[in-house]
Design a protein around this motif. Structure first.
Motif, mmCIF file in Angstrom:
data_model
loop_
_atom_site.group_PDB
_atom_site.id
_atom_site.type_symbol
_atom_site.label_atom_id
_atom_site.label_comp_id
_atom_site.label_asym_id
_atom_site.label_seq_id
_atom_site.Cartn_x
_atom_site.Cartn_y
_atom_site.Cartn_z
ATOM 1 N N ALA A 67 0.696 -1.250 -0.170
ATOM 2 C CA ALA A 67 -0.141 0.015 0.119
ATOM 3 C C ALA A 67 0.790 1.366 -0.019
ATOM 4 O O ALA A 67 1.848 1.339 0.375
ATOM 5 N N THR A 68 0.398 2.530 -0.586
ATOM 6 C CA THR A 68 1.045 3.592 -0.799
ATOM 7 C C THR A 68 0.946 4.315 0.508
ATOM 8 O O THR A 68 2.111 5.329 0.684
ATOM 9 N N GLY A 69 0.099 4.123 1.536
ATOM 10 C CA GLY A 69 0.111 5.084 2.761
ATOM 11 C C GLY A 69 -0.305 6.558 2.446
ATOM 12 O O GLY A 69 -0.346 7.186 3.205
ATOM 13 N N VAL A 70 -0.763 6.593 1.211
ATOM 14 C CA VAL A 70 -1.323 7.980 0.761
ATOM 15 C C VAL A 70 -2.634 8.313 1.480
ATOM 16 O O VAL A 70 -3.731 7.196 1.315
ATOM 17 N N GLY A 71 -3.080 9.341 2.026
ATOM 18 C CA GLY A 71 -4.401 9.592 2.536
ATOM 19 C C GLY A 71 -4.685 11.063 2.418
ATOM 20 O O GLY A 71 -5.802 11.361 3.072
ATOM 21 N N ARG A 72 -4.059 11.751 1.455
ATOM 22 C CA ARG A 72 -4.555 13.066 1.399
ATOM 23 C C ARG A 72 -4.164 13.658 -0.047
ATOM 24 O O ARG A 72 -3.301 13.357 -0.628
ATOM 25 N N LEU A 73 -5.015 14.414 -0.537
ATOM 26 C CA LEU A 73 -5.005 15.142 -1.932
ATOM 27 C C LEU A 73 -4.723 16.780 -1.494
ATOM 28 O O LEU A 73 -5.830 17.375 -0.923
ATOM 29 N N THR A 74 -3.653 17.339 -2.039
ATOM 30 C CA THR A 74 -3.524 18.776 -1.538
ATOM 31 C C THR A 74 -3.558 19.610 -2.856
ATOM 32 O O THR A 74 -2.774 19.119 -3.821
ATOM 33 N N PHE A 75 -4.599 20.521 -2.867
ATOM 34 C CA PHE A 75 -4.425 21.407 -4.221
ATOM 35 C C PHE A 75 -3.513 22.536 -4.036
ATOM 36 O O PHE A 75 -3.504 23.244 -2.944
ATOM 37 N N VAL A 76 -2.554 22.909 -4.981
ATOM 38 C CA VAL A 76 -1.665 24.112 -5.016
ATOM 39 C C VAL A 76 -1.744 25.034 -6.134
ATOM 40 O O VAL A 76 -2.386 24.803 -7.154
ATOM 41 N N ASP A 77 -1.001 26.016 -5.815
ATOM 42 C CA ASP A 77 -1.272 27.210 -6.909
ATOM 43 C C ASP A 77 0.165 27.010 -7.705
ATOM 44 O O ASP A 77 0.811 26.055 -7.523
ATOM 45 N N ALA A 78 0.228 27.902 -8.477
ATOM 46 C CA ALA A 78 1.434 27.970 -9.690
ATOM 47 C C ALA A 78 2.685 27.805 -8.839
ATOM 48 O O ALA A 78 3.713 27.330 -9.738
ATOM 49 N N ALA A 79 2.860 28.578 -7.857
ATOM 50 C CA ALA A 79 4.002 28.682 -7.029
ATOM 51 C C ALA A 79 4.385 27.176 -6.306
ATOM 52 O O ALA A 79 5.346 27.172 -5.692
ATOM 53 N N GLY A 80 3.406 26.384 -5.977
ATOM 54 C CA GLY A 80 3.431 25.111 -5.326
ATOM 55 C C GLY A 80 2.821 25.536 -3.826
ATOM 56 O O GLY A 80 3.186 24.454 -3.031
ATOM 57 N N ARG A 81 2.250 26.536 -3.677
ATOM 58 C CA ARG A 81 1.954 26.879 -2.094
ATOM 59 C C ARG A 81 0.554 26.157 -2.012
ATOM 60 O O ARG A 81 -0.359 26.011 -2.923
ATOM 61 N N ARG A 82 0.328 25.560 -0.895
ATOM 62 C CA ARG A 82 -0.934 24.905 -0.664
ATOM 63 C C ARG A 82 -2.143 25.648 -0.400
ATOM 64 O O ARG A 82 -2.127 26.638 0.143
ATOM 65 N N LYS A 83 -3.157 25.418 -1.014
ATOM 66 C CA LYS A 83 -4.415 26.067 -1.057
ATOM 67 C C LYS A 83 -5.663 25.427 -0.324
ATOM 68 O O LYS A 83 -6.327 25.914 0.325
ATOM 69 N N ALA A 84 -5.562 24.148 -0.366
ATOM 70 C CA ALA A 84 -6.828 23.330 0.203
ATOM 71 C C ALA A 84 -6.271 21.863 0.220
ATOM 72 O O ALA A 84 -5.381 21.349 -0.722
ATOM 73 N N SER A 85 -6.870 21.136 1.011
ATOM 74 C CA SER A 85 -6.489 19.631 1.048
ATOM 75 C C SER A 85 -7.647 18.775 1.606
ATOM 76 O O SER A 85 -8.345 19.205 2.498
ATOM 77 N N VAL A 86 -7.888 17.688 0.941
ATOM 78 C CA VAL A 86 -8.913 16.981 1.266
ATOM 79 C C VAL A 86 -8.356 15.165 1.863
ATOM 80 O O VAL A 86 -7.606 15.012 1.079
ATOM 81 N N ALA A 87 -8.922 14.804 2.724
ATOM 82 C CA ALA A 87 -8.477 13.299 3.112
ATOM 83 C C ALA A 87 -8.987 12.675 2.037
ATOM 84 O O ALA A 87 -10.579 12.597 1.626
ATOM 85 N N ILE A 358 -12.481 25.998 -10.136
ATOM 86 C CA ILE A 358 -11.375 25.803 -9.250
ATOM 87 C C ILE A 358 -11.424 26.477 -8.034
ATOM 88 O O ILE A 358 -11.319 25.991 -6.930
ATOM 89 N N ARG A 359 -11.774 27.901 -7.914
ATOM 90 C CA ARG A 359 -11.960 28.729 -6.755
ATOM 91 C C ARG A 359 -13.138 28.172 -5.855
ATOM 92 O O ARG A 359 -13.030 28.052 -4.631
ATOM 93 N N LEU A 360 -14.052 27.783 -6.443
ATOM 94 C CA LEU A 360 -15.375 27.061 -5.753
ATOM 95 C C LEU A 360 -15.094 25.654 -5.141
ATOM 96 O O LEU A 360 -15.379 25.413 -4.119
ATOM 97 N N ARG A 361 -14.104 24.976 -5.944
ATOM 98 C CA ARG A 361 -13.809 23.760 -5.519
ATOM 99 C C ARG A 361 -12.631 23.727 -4.210
ATOM 100 O O ARG A 361 -12.966 23.261 -3.304
ATOM 101 N N ASP A 362 -11.797 24.848 -4.397
ATOM 102 C CA ASP A 362 -10.818 25.000 -3.361
ATOM 103 C C ASP A 362 -11.763 25.508 -2.107
ATOM 104 O O ASP A 362 -11.366 24.850 -0.732
ATOM 105 N N THR A 363 -12.899 26.229 -2.035
ATOM 106 C CA THR A 363 -13.295 26.902 -1.152
ATOM 107 C C THR A 363 -14.222 26.054 -0.539
ATOM 108 O O THR A 363 -14.129 25.578 0.744
ATOM 109 N N ALA A 364 -14.837 24.892 -1.253
ATOM 110 C CA ALA A 364 -15.660 24.032 -0.609
ATOM 111 C C ALA A 364 -14.692 22.805 -0.021
ATOM 112 O O ALA A 364 -15.353 22.532 1.282
ATOM 113 N N VAL A 365 -13.833 22.513 -0.674
ATOM 114 C CA VAL A 365 -12.922 21.658 0.518
ATOM 115 C C VAL A 365 -12.252 22.267 1.577
ATOM 116 O O VAL A 365 -12.061 21.587 2.762
#
Length: 371
Positions: A67-87, A358-365
């Motif tokens: 198993a990969t052990g991955v449990g989170r999806l993180t959305f980033v901006d163009a510079a790689g800064r984290r905007k939102a994350s979901v389990a 994209i903005r609505l998705r990030d806000t909802a997350v």
């Protein structure tokens, strides 16, 4: 008297079916067009009814170990800064009955390993002709002598050769639903070991999955059907990916360099497969060949569950194909039909079509409980 079964496709569904039929006393032959397992392909979850199947096969500990052990999806901006994350799941995957994720390559390898003692597996071979009869099926091959079998099962994916030869041309059953996806191994991960990192521009998504130390990139983009598209044409696939993502990769720019250099990329249209029946006489379809909603439909878990159901019905009714295949389809459609309705919400999360989306998705997350 032993019954003979030919399975086209040594992937997840085909290997699972080969194991169960061989274990139940069938003479099983598997043909696979490829000469070996490929290295690309997106990580996938093993969940729901598939968990009981792999546990009964005795391979659950090996799968959990991979198993990969991955449990989170993180959305980033163009510079790689984290905007939102979901389990995405319980990353430990250790609790009894807990789903877990592993690479498609590892899942296929372990299932095939379980099937090897129960089947004759022929790499680099494919079916060239199928003639169904009342009591058997006559088959010709590309590279070997003709044979007859009691049953033929097409577990050969979205572009099923068995489906084409027996049920009709692909265009009758496969519908492009507005998206393409490419996956390939890349040199490094972009986030934590338990985190997928994703960057979106309108209608496009580029992400890197750490995949247990063997990172995989996934590039998805919305597009109408491409004229002249060939699912086996690597040069065309590279061109389509580069055209879609050039100048739109944010901090993932080096992934495109690896696309240019890659010798193996998984690339295909995201498609829906629908047939009125999954069988004709003694020929039947399994997995994506009969009921795909590629990428967003839990296809691998459904293929494992479907293979178990098909093997059980053939074993219970070996001389009654009408009953066996009808019961298999009735039982398994209760799992596949709801999944075929899930494309739009999944696509809106992973590949929003506009900047507003994209903005609505990030806000909802960000507003989700526990995030």
């Amino acid at each position: 008297m032993s019954r003979s079964v030919l399975i086209s496709g040594a992937g997840i569904g085909g290997s699972t079916l080969a194991y169960w039929l061989g274990r139940n006393g069938f003479e099983v032959t598997v043909v696979e067009r490829a000469t070996g397992q490929r290295s690309s392909g997106n990580p996938i979850d093993v969940r729901g009814p598939a968990l009981g199947v792999v546990e009964e096969m005795g391979i659950l500990p090996e799968l959990r170990k991979a198993a990969t052990g991955v449990g989170r999806l993180t959305f980033v901006d163009a510079a790689g800064r984290r905007k939102a994350s979901v389990a995405t799941s319980d990353s430990s995957g250790d609790a009894p009955g807990a789903e877990f994720e592993l690479s498609r390559t590892e899942l296929a390898r372990i299932l095939l390993g379980a099937a090897r003692d129960h089947a004759d597996i022929r790499w680099g071979e494919s079916i060239s002709g199928i003639t169904p009869g009342a009591s058997n099926v006559a088959v010709t091959f590309r590279n070997s002598a003709p044979q007859t079998f009691d049953y033929v099962i097409g577990a050969d994916g979205l572009h099923s050769n068995v489906r084409r030869l027996v049920f009709g041309e692909e265009r009758e059953f496969v519908r492009h639903i507005g998206m393409y996806v490419a996956t390939l191994p890349v040199q490094r991960a972009y986030g934590d070991p338990d985190e997928v990192v994703m960057y979106n521009t309108p209608g496009r998504s580029i992400s890197v999955h750490p995949a247990g130390g063997k990172p995989l990139a996934a590039l998805m983009f919305r597009s109408p059907a491409v004229p002249g598209y060939d699912y086996r044409a690597l040069d065309q696939h590279k061109r389509l990916v580069l055209e879609a993502f050039e100048g739109r990769t944010g901090s993932f720019g080096e992934v495109l360099d690896q696309v240019r250099a890659a010798e193996d990329i998984y690339f295909d249209a995201v498609s829906r497969v629908r047939l009125p029946r999954w069988s004709k006489g003694r020929v039947a379809l399994l997995g994506d060949a009969g009921s795909s909603l590629s990428l967003f439909g839990d296809g691998s878990s459904l293929a494992i569950a479907g293979a178990h159901t098909l093997a059980a019905e053939l074993s219970s009714n070996p001389d009654d194909p009408d009953t066996a295949l009808r019961r298999y389809e009735q039982r398994h459609r209760t799992l596949t039909t709801p999944k075929q309705r899930m494309f739009r919400p999944a696509a809106a999360l992973i590949v929003p079509g506009s900047r507003l989306g994209i903005r609505l998705r990030d806000t909802a997350v960000r507003l989700m409980p526990g995030v």
